[in-house]
Design an enzyme around this catalytic site. Structure first.
Site, PDB file in Angstrom:
ATOM      1  N   LYS A   9      49.807  45.239  40.200  1.00 60.94           N
ATOM      2  CA  LYS A   9      48.878  46.856  39.895  1.00 60.94           C
ATOM      3  C   LYS A   9      49.410  47.286  39.014  1.00 60.94           C
ATOM      4  O   LYS A   9      51.153  47.964  38.846  1.00 60.94           O
ATOM      5  CB  LYS A   9      47.750  46.735  40.866  1.00 60.94           C
ATOM      6  CG  LYS A   9      47.156  45.737  42.322  1.00 60.94           C
ATOM      7  CD  LYS A   9      46.358  46.841  43.307  1.00 60.94           C
ATOM      8  CE  LYS A   9      46.359  45.316  44.705  1.00 60.94           C
ATOM      9  NZ  LYS A   9      45.707  46.380  45.727  1.00 60.94           N
ATOM     10  N   TYR A  49      37.194  41.514  42.394  1.00 58.10           N
ATOM     11  CA  TYR A  49      37.185  41.823  43.520  1.00 58.10           C
ATOM     12  C   TYR A  49      35.474  41.834  43.986  1.00 58.10           C
ATOM     13  O   TYR A  49      35.297  43.076  44.784  1.00 58.10           O
ATOM     14  CB  TYR A  49      37.780  42.942  43.651  1.00 58.10           C
ATOM     15  CG  TYR A  49      39.185  44.006  44.179  1.00 58.10           C
ATOM     16  CD1 TYR A  49      39.924  42.903  45.321  1.00 58.10           C
ATOM     17  CD2 TYR A  49      40.222  43.797  42.641  1.00 58.10           C
ATOM     18  CE1 TYR A  49      41.733  42.939  45.430  1.00 58.10           C
ATOM     19  CE2 TYR A  49      41.538  44.099  43.273  1.00 58.10           C
ATOM     20  CZ  TYR A  49      41.657  44.076  43.847  1.00 58.10           C
ATOM     21  OH  TYR A  49      43.215  43.828  44.765  1.00 58.10           O
ATOM     22  N   PHE A  57      35.263  52.514  48.073  1.00 58.70           N
ATOM     23  CA  PHE A  57      36.722  51.714  47.568  1.00 58.70           C
ATOM     24  C   PHE A  57      36.012  50.681  46.149  1.00 58.70           C
ATOM     25  O   PHE A  57      36.539  50.819  45.297  1.00 58.70           O
ATOM     26  CB  PHE A  57      37.393  51.964  48.512  1.00 58.70           C
ATOM     27  CG  PHE A  57      37.333  50.363  49.065  1.00 58.70           C
ATOM     28  CD1 PHE A  57      37.795  49.214  48.446  1.00 58.70           C
ATOM     29  CD2 PHE A  57      37.542  50.636  50.138  1.00 58.70           C
ATOM     30  CE1 PHE A  57      37.774  48.122  48.966  1.00 58.70           C
ATOM     31  CE2 PHE A  57      37.535  49.486  51.257  1.00 58.70           C
ATOM     32  CZ  PHE A  57      38.542  48.150  50.438  1.00 58.70           C
ATOM     33  N   ARG A  85      51.743  38.035  51.617  1.00 60.87           N
ATOM     34  CA  ARG A  85      51.380  38.862  52.004  1.00 60.87           C
ATOM     35  C   ARG A  85      52.875  39.520  53.038  1.00 60.87           C
ATOM     36  O   ARG A  85      52.170  41.831  53.225  1.00 60.87           O
ATOM     37  CB  ARG A  85      50.177  38.664  52.551  1.00 60.87           C
ATOM     38  CG  ARG A  85      49.008  38.049  51.550  1.00 60.87           C
ATOM     39  CD  ARG A  85      48.055  37.305  52.133  1.00 60.87           C
ATOM     40  NE  ARG A  85      46.924  39.230  52.865  1.00 60.87           N
ATOM     41  CZ  ARG A  85      46.267  40.060  52.615  1.00 60.87           C
ATOM     42  NH1 ARG A  85      45.404  39.808  51.222  1.00 60.87           N
ATOM     43  NH2 ARG A  85      45.509  41.031  53.410  1.00 60.87           N
ATOM     44  N   THR A  91      47.802  46.780  53.927  1.00 57.29           N
ATOM     45  CA  THR A  91      47.479  47.611  53.302  1.00 57.29           C
ATOM     46  C   THR A  91      47.852  48.732  52.807  1.00 57.29           C
ATOM     47  O   THR A  91      47.990  49.175  51.143  1.00 57.29           O
ATOM     48  CB  THR A  91      45.612  47.015  52.948  1.00 57.29           C
ATOM     49  OG1 THR A  91      45.585  46.497  53.505  1.00 57.29           O
ATOM     50  CG2 THR A  91      45.156  47.819  51.379  1.00 57.29           C
ATOM     51  N   ARG A 102      54.901  47.863  49.360  1.00 55.89           N
ATOM     52  CA  ARG A 102      54.295  49.243  49.169  1.00 55.89           C
ATOM     53  C   ARG A 102      54.610  49.591  50.551  1.00 55.89           C
ATOM     54  O   ARG A 102      54.829  51.105  50.009  1.00 55.89           O
ATOM     55  CB  ARG A 102      52.658  48.278  50.241  1.00 55.89           C
ATOM     56  CG  ARG A 102      51.948  47.544  49.448  1.00 55.89           C
ATOM     57  CD  ARG A 102      50.512  47.053  50.078  1.00 55.89           C
ATOM     58  NE  ARG A 102      49.939  46.301  49.264  1.00 55.89           N
ATOM     59  CZ  ARG A 102      48.714  45.093  49.286  1.00 55.89           C
ATOM     60  NH1 ARG A 102      48.439  45.202  50.846  1.00 55.89           N
ATOM     61  NH2 ARG A 102      47.899  44.504  48.568  1.00 55.89           N
ATOM     62  N   ASN A 112      48.407  50.492  45.799  1.00 58.79           N
ATOM     63  CA  ASN A 112      49.938  49.593  46.602  1.00 58.79           C
ATOM     64  C   ASN A 112      50.010  48.715  45.507  1.00 58.79           C
ATOM     65  O   ASN A 112      50.817  47.763  46.595  1.00 58.79           O
ATOM     66  CB  ASN A 112      49.030  49.240  47.386  1.00 58.79           C
ATOM     67  CG  ASN A 112      48.076  48.367  47.748  1.00 58.79           C
ATOM     68  OD1 ASN A 112      47.460  48.265  45.812  1.00 58.79           O
ATOM     69  ND2 ASN A 112      46.863  48.204  48.846  1.00 58.79           N
ATOM     70  N   HIS A 115      49.006  42.909  44.987  1.00 57.54           N
ATOM     71  CA  HIS A 115      46.995  42.204  45.377  1.00 57.54           C
ATOM     72  C   HIS A 115      48.149  41.012  45.647  1.00 57.54           C
ATOM     73  O   HIS A 115      49.090  39.981  45.243  1.00 57.54           O
ATOM     74  CB  HIS A 115      46.385  41.971  44.353  1.00 57.54           C
ATOM     75  CG  HIS A 115      45.483  40.957  44.797  1.00 57.54           C
ATOM     76  ND1 HIS A 115      44.481  41.258  45.597  1.00 57.54           N
ATOM     77  CD2 HIS A 115      45.244  39.342  44.495  1.00 57.54           C
ATOM     78  CE1 HIS A 115      43.611  40.484  45.683  1.00 57.54           C
ATOM     79  NE2 HIS A 115      44.782  39.077  44.941  1.00 57.54           N
ATOM     80  N   GLU A 126      40.735  32.825  43.062  1.00 57.97           N
ATOM     81  CA  GLU A 126      41.594  33.576  42.181  1.00 57.97           C
ATOM     82  C   GLU A 126      42.743  33.427  40.902  1.00 57.97           C
ATOM     83  O   GLU A 126      42.553  34.289  39.615  1.00 57.97           O
ATOM     84  CB  GLU A 126      42.864  34.839  43.374  1.00 57.97           C
ATOM     85  CG  GLU A 126      41.352  35.420  44.278  1.00 57.97           C
ATOM     86  CD  GLU A 126      42.732  36.260  44.291  1.00 57.97           C
ATOM     87  OE1 GLU A 126      41.498  36.777  46.160  1.00 57.97           O
ATOM     88  OE2 GLU A 126      43.351  36.483  44.935  1.00 57.97           O
TER      89      GLU A 126
END
Ligand code: RTP
Ligand code: MG
Length: 138
Positions: A9, A49, A57, A85, A91, A102, A112, A115, A126
């Site tokens: 990100k 998203y 958010f 993940r 998250t 993270r 964070n 993704h 995606e």
């Protein structure tokens, strides 16, 4: 073998930790099969998203995601979706396990760093959002 979409990100790119993040993926056996740097428009981020469009958010998240360049990657490996993940961590970085990306690098629940796709169907859509089949190495 499974493939998943990873995004470093805008906060991760600004912090100059692209190499650290990719090192962690490769150390755990994930291979980079496609990679590109790009800056999303607000519309790109809203489309990506879209699943979160009703969430409080959403506006802030999509502003953040187009605030600077990102690195998008296709990662491949055994159980790549779950493994990615696990390497990313929760998250909310305050709840993330020790040694996760993270936990070590995130600065807020929104900023964070990474993704990762959350299921085989989302991984497929995606990946197709950013890459054509010709971009992905066999
Ligand atoms: P991601 O989709 O980015 O991999 O993250 P995730 O599955 O762990 O979390 P998700 O629930 O899908 O949320 C997507 C991203 O939205 C931001 N977020 N902000 N302010 C908030 O309460 C909040 N909650 C989530 C984070 O950047 C999160 O990664
Ligand atoms: Mg998610």
């Amino acid at each position: 073998m499974e493939q998943t979409l990873s995004i470093i990100k805008p906060d991760g790119v600004k912090k100059q930790i692209i190499g650290d993040v990719i090192r962690r993926f490769e150390n755990r056996g994930l291979s980079v099969k496609a990679m590109r740097m790009l800056q999303m428009t607000k519309e790109d981020a809203m489309g990506f998203y879209a699943v979160h469009k009703e969430r409080p958010f959403f506006d802030s998240l999509t502003d953040f995601m187009c605030s600077g360049p990102v690195v998008v990657m296709v990662l491949e490996g055994e159980k790549a979706i779950a493994l990615n993940r696990e390497i990313m961590g929760a998250t909310n970085f305050k709840e993330a396990d020790e040694g996760t990306i993270r936990k070590d690098f995130a600065s807020s629940i929104e900023s964070n760093v990474v993704h990762g796709s959350d299921a085989p169907e989302t991984a497929k859509t995606e990946i197709a959002y950013f890459f054509s089949s010709l971009d992905i190495m066999a």
